[in-house]
Design a protein around this motif. Structure first.
Motif, PDB file in Angstrom:
ATOM      1  N   THR A 170       0.800  -1.237   0.000  1.00  0.00           N
ATOM      2  CA  THR A 170       0.000   0.000   0.000  1.00  0.00           C
ATOM      3  C   THR A 170       0.830   1.283   0.000  1.00  0.00           C
ATOM      4  OG1 THR A 170      -0.068   0.050   2.427  1.00  0.00           O
ATOM      5  CG2 THR A 170      -1.800  -1.213   1.286  1.00  0.00           C
ATOM      6  N   LEU A 171       2.139   1.168   0.212  1.00  0.00           N
ATOM      7  CA  LEU A 171       3.042   2.316   0.379  1.00  0.00           C
ATOM      8  C   LEU A 171       2.694   3.151   1.608  1.00  0.00           C
ATOM      9  CD1 LEU A 171       3.905   3.704  -3.184  1.00  0.00           C
ATOM     10  CD2 LEU A 171       4.886   1.804  -1.923  1.00  0.00           C
ATOM     11  N   LYS A 172       2.013   2.546   2.561  1.00  0.00           N
ATOM     12  CA  LYS A 172       1.735   3.229   3.825  1.00  0.00           C
ATOM     13  C   LYS A 172       3.015   3.298   4.650  1.00  0.00           C
ATOM     14  CE  LYS A 172      -1.163   2.979   7.971  1.00  0.00           C
ATOM     15  NZ  LYS A 172      -2.188   2.192   8.719  1.00  0.00           N
ATOM     16  N   HIS A 173       3.310   4.478   5.175  1.00  0.00           N
ATOM     17  CA  HIS A 173       4.533   4.665   5.955  1.00  0.00           C
ATOM     18  C   HIS A 173       4.453   3.893   7.269  1.00  0.00           C
ATOM     19  CE1 HIS A 173       7.212   7.004   8.748  1.00  0.00           C
ATOM     20  NE2 HIS A 173       8.042   6.735   7.767  1.00  0.00           N
ATOM     21  N   ILE A 174       5.524   3.157   7.592  1.00  0.00           N
ATOM     22  CA  ILE A 174       5.548   2.342   8.812  1.00  0.00           C
ATOM     23  C   ILE A 174       6.449   2.955   9.872  1.00  0.00           C
ATOM     24  CG2 ILE A 174       6.136   0.079   9.775  1.00  0.00           C
ATOM     25  CD1 ILE A 174       5.488  -1.136   7.035  1.00  0.00           C
ATOM     26  N   LYS A 175       7.688   3.274   9.484  1.00  0.00           N
ATOM     27  CA  LYS A 175       8.637   3.759  10.493  1.00  0.00           C
ATOM     28  C   LYS A 175       9.824   4.447   9.821  1.00  0.00           C
ATOM     29  CE  LYS A 175      11.225   2.147  14.591  1.00  0.00           C
ATOM     30  NZ  LYS A 175      10.501   2.993  15.565  1.00  0.00           N
ATOM     31  N   ASN A 176      10.492   5.332  10.564  1.00  0.00           N
ATOM     32  CA  ASN A 176      11.763   5.933  10.151  1.00  0.00           C
ATOM     33  C   ASN A 176      12.895   5.299  10.954  1.00  0.00           C
ATOM     34  OD1 ASN A 176      10.452   7.632   8.401  1.00  0.00           O
ATOM     35  ND2 ASN A 176      10.537   9.412   9.754  1.00  0.00           N
ATOM     36  N   LEU A 177      13.939   4.865  10.278  1.00  0.00           N
ATOM     37  CA  LEU A 177      15.115   4.327  10.952  1.00  0.00           C
ATOM     38  C   LEU A 177      16.195   5.396  10.966  1.00  0.00           C
ATOM     39  CD1 LEU A 177      15.241   0.762   9.301  1.00  0.00           C
ATOM     40  CD2 LEU A 177      14.160   1.412  11.460  1.00  0.00           C
ATOM     41  N   GLN A 178      16.662   5.760  12.157  1.00  0.00           N
ATOM     42  CA  GLN A 178      17.655   6.820  12.306  1.00  0.00           C
ATOM     43  C   GLN A 178      18.983   6.234  12.755  1.00  0.00           C
ATOM     44  OE1 GLN A 178      16.177  10.173  14.619  1.00  0.00           O
ATOM     45  NE2 GLN A 178      14.075   9.476  14.352  1.00  0.00           N
ATOM     46  N   GLY A 179      20.073   6.806  12.250  1.00  0.00           N
ATOM     47  CA  GLY A 179      21.394   6.333  12.654  1.00  0.00           C
ATOM     48  C   GLY A 179      22.504   6.894  11.794  1.00  0.00           C
ATOM     49  N   HIS A 180      22.250   7.068  10.508  1.00  0.00           N
ATOM     50  CA  HIS A 180      23.272   7.626   9.626  1.00  0.00           C
ATOM     51  C   HIS A 180      23.402   9.124   9.849  1.00  0.00           C
ATOM     52  CE1 HIS A 180      24.472   4.179   7.248  1.00  0.00           C
ATOM     53  NE2 HIS A 180      23.205   3.842   7.069  1.00  0.00           N
ATOM     54  N   ARG A 181      24.634   9.626   9.683  1.00  0.00           N
ATOM     55  CA  ARG A 181      24.913  11.047   9.912  1.00  0.00           C
ATOM     56  C   ARG A 181      24.948  11.856   8.624  1.00  0.00           C
ATOM     57  NH1 ARG A 181      30.321  10.666  13.210  1.00  0.00           N
ATOM     58  NH2 ARG A 181      30.635   9.032  11.651  1.00  0.00           N
ATOM     59  N   ASP A 182      24.723  11.188   7.495  1.00  0.00           N
ATOM     60  CA  ASP A 182      24.689  11.872   6.203  1.00  0.00           C
ATOM     61  C   ASP A 182      23.697  11.150   5.300  1.00  0.00           C
ATOM     62  OD1 ASP A 182      25.305  13.588   4.113  1.00  0.00           O
ATOM     63  OD2 ASP A 182      27.459  13.558   4.528  1.00  0.00           O
ATOM     64  N   SER A 183      23.595  11.568   4.063  1.00  0.00           N
ATOM     65  CA  SER A 183      22.612  11.020   3.133  1.00  0.00           C
ATOM     66  C   SER A 183      22.752   9.503   3.001  1.00  0.00           C
ATOM     67  CB  SER A 183      22.787  11.649   1.745  1.00  0.00           C
ATOM     68  OG  SER A 183      22.606  13.030   1.811  1.00  0.00           O
ATOM     69  N   VAL A 184      21.610   8.819   2.980  1.00  0.00           N
ATOM     70  CA  VAL A 184      21.587   7.371   2.724  1.00  0.00           C
ATOM     71  C   VAL A 184      21.583   7.191   1.206  1.00  0.00           C
ATOM     72  CG1 VAL A 184      20.330   5.222   3.078  1.00  0.00           C
ATOM     73  CG2 VAL A 184      20.321   6.971   4.861  1.00  0.00           C
ATOM     74  N   THR A 185      22.659   6.602   0.690  1.00  0.00           N
ATOM     75  CA  THR A 185      22.857   6.527  -0.765  1.00  0.00           C
ATOM     76  C   THR A 185      22.555   5.164  -1.360  1.00  0.00           C
ATOM     77  OG1 THR A 185      25.188   6.004  -0.376  1.00  0.00           O
ATOM     78  CG2 THR A 185      24.615   8.332  -0.721  1.00  0.00           C
TER      79      THR A 185
END
Length: 455
Positions: free
Chosen positions: A217-232
């Protein structure tokens, strides 16, 4: 000197960060929820059905308790064989020995030795089909396909995310990008989907978050935080919910999406990571951009393998099978590697020719491989896409034919059956704005491939 670096405090090898919190897995008790009976349904019949269901559950649990580990393996093996037989029978032409052949192929695939020679059957392509939508007003940056090849997911520089039906060429679900005062992603730089299609994961350059969506459905579930710069770069380990992420902060992180939890960090690259890939084995492969290295991270052994071969920034790395991989970069080289060799097995210089304006090698901006075959593809910043055949023992790359588009070829992927090649085209490179091609269309291009008939 060996390029196999182990994790020791006395050496200058990689550093690993483990999560300080201990995670304890506990089995949850099964809850049986009684449903409310319908007005037209008798309560007695509902109670009888529940009683029968409870009895079946008790019998199944008692069987599991009495079952030895060896008996369990035998039972699961028989179940898997039955599943394969049913799948093979559903095909239009059921051949004798199909199950045995498939099991043999799966064994070779696991060992990294499966190689289907099909590239010579590809002779040309049909008219490309362009997919455009209002959610992708800026350059397409990334593409990923569901494991069954039915659904295509695309991301763009304006933060748009779209799910497509590949058969009907239509949009199914969309996520709009971030505007001035609204929530959303600023720029989708990478996408990946789990093998079972449960999780779709995107990397946002604006927030530095990893965003987890429902694949359906592309429903947002969660944000994962930890990287200090752009996730490439992002990739799932095959048939698992283990996620590997690479970032411009030079680190690789491992996540467990069943628990939506961070697991550990891997360090070693001296520059921002530009690409990551993985298959079934518990390891990941990354390219380190301008540090000029490719690294295979062996998670269980707590070690890494380092490969050097490119003279410029390495843009992409892609596994061909468990033992071989392909790489490309701004030096115009296209290289095929073996996991046990420090140098490339073969390298094609100026694979896409030279730029007429400055006589520099044409930048190869994306690559794709058809898993466990000898067919690969490469795309350049001038809109050129080339299909190649890997020679015997992967020691040569032979060109098949070229496809000419306009713009940066920022992403490439083959459908699982190899009948189509899909390209993400943009006016700008996916990671920057060094050049701009105004004439280019920011679009997804589906290229039907023509094969000769085989017996």
């Amino acid at each position: 000197m060996s390029f196999f670096i182990r994790n020791k405090q006395s050496s200058g090898g990689i550093k690993r960060k483990f999560n300080n919190h201990t995670h304890i897995n506990t089995k949850k008790k099964k809850n049986v929820h009684k449903s409310i009976p319908d007005d037209n349904e008798s309560i007695a019949s509902t109670d009888e059905e529940l009683a029968e269901e409870n009895q079946r559950n008790e019998e199944y649990e008692s069987e599991e308790e009495e079952e030895t580990p060896q008996e369990k393996r035998v039972r699961l093996a028989k179940k898997y064989l039955q599943q394969i037989e049913e799948e093979e029978k559903d095909r239009a032409e059921f051949e004798e020995g199909a199950v045995t052949r498939r099991l043999h192929e799966e064994y070779l695939e696991e060992r990294g030795k499966l190689r289907k020679t099909i590239a010579s059957n590809y002779v040309n392509y049909n008219e490309p089909i362009f997919l455009k939508c209002k959610e992708h007003k800026s350059s397409i940056t990334c593409l990923c396909l569901s494991s069954n090849g039915k659904f295509l997911y695309s991301g763009s520089k304006d933060g748009g995310l779209v799910k497509w039906s590949l058969k009907d060429r239509t949009k199914l679900e969309t996520v709009k990008g971030k505007k001035k005062s609204q929530d959303g992603m600023k720029c989708v730089q990478c996408l990946t989907i789990s093998t079972d299609g449960k999780f779709l994961v995107a990397g946002d350059s604006g927030s530095k978050y990893i965003l987890v969506f429902c694949g359906n459905t592309l429903k947002h579930i969660k944000n994962l935080q930890g990287h200090r710069d752009s996730v490439t770069s992002l990739v799932f380990r095959k048939d698992t919910h283990t996620l590997y992420s690479g970032s411009a902060d030079r680190s690789v992180k491992v996540w467990n999406l069943d628990d939506m939890a961070y697991v550990e960090s891997l360090f070693g690259h001296q520059n921002g990571i530009t690409s990551i890939d993985a298959l079934a084995r518990e390891r990941a492969i990354t390219s380190g951009g301008f540090d000029g290295t490719i690294r295979i991270w062996k998670i269980v052994e707590e070690s890494q393998l380092i490969f050097n071969g490119h003279s410029g920034s390495i843009d992409f790395v892609k596994l061909i099978n468990e033992e071989h991989f392909l790489s490309c970069g701004d030096d115009g080289q296209l290289c095929v590697w073996g996991c046990l060799k420090k140098k490339p097995l073969c390298s094609v210089l100026d694979a896409h020719g030279r730029d007429e304006s400055n006589n520099q090698p044409m930048w190869i901006s994306s690559i794709a491989t058809l898993l466990n075959t000898d067919l690969v593809a490469s795309g350049s910043r001038n809109g050129s896409i080339k299909l190649w055949q890997c020679g015997d023992v992967f020691k040569s790359l032979n060109p098949l034919f070229s496809i000419h588009l306009t713009g940066f070829v920022n992403a490439l992927c083959f459908t699982p059956d190899g009948t189509q090649l899909i390209a993400g085209i943009g006016q700008e490179h996916r990671l920057g704005r060094w050049w701009r091609v105004p004439k280019a269309k920011n679009a997804i291009v589906i290229i039907p491939l023509i094969q000769t008939k085989t017996k």
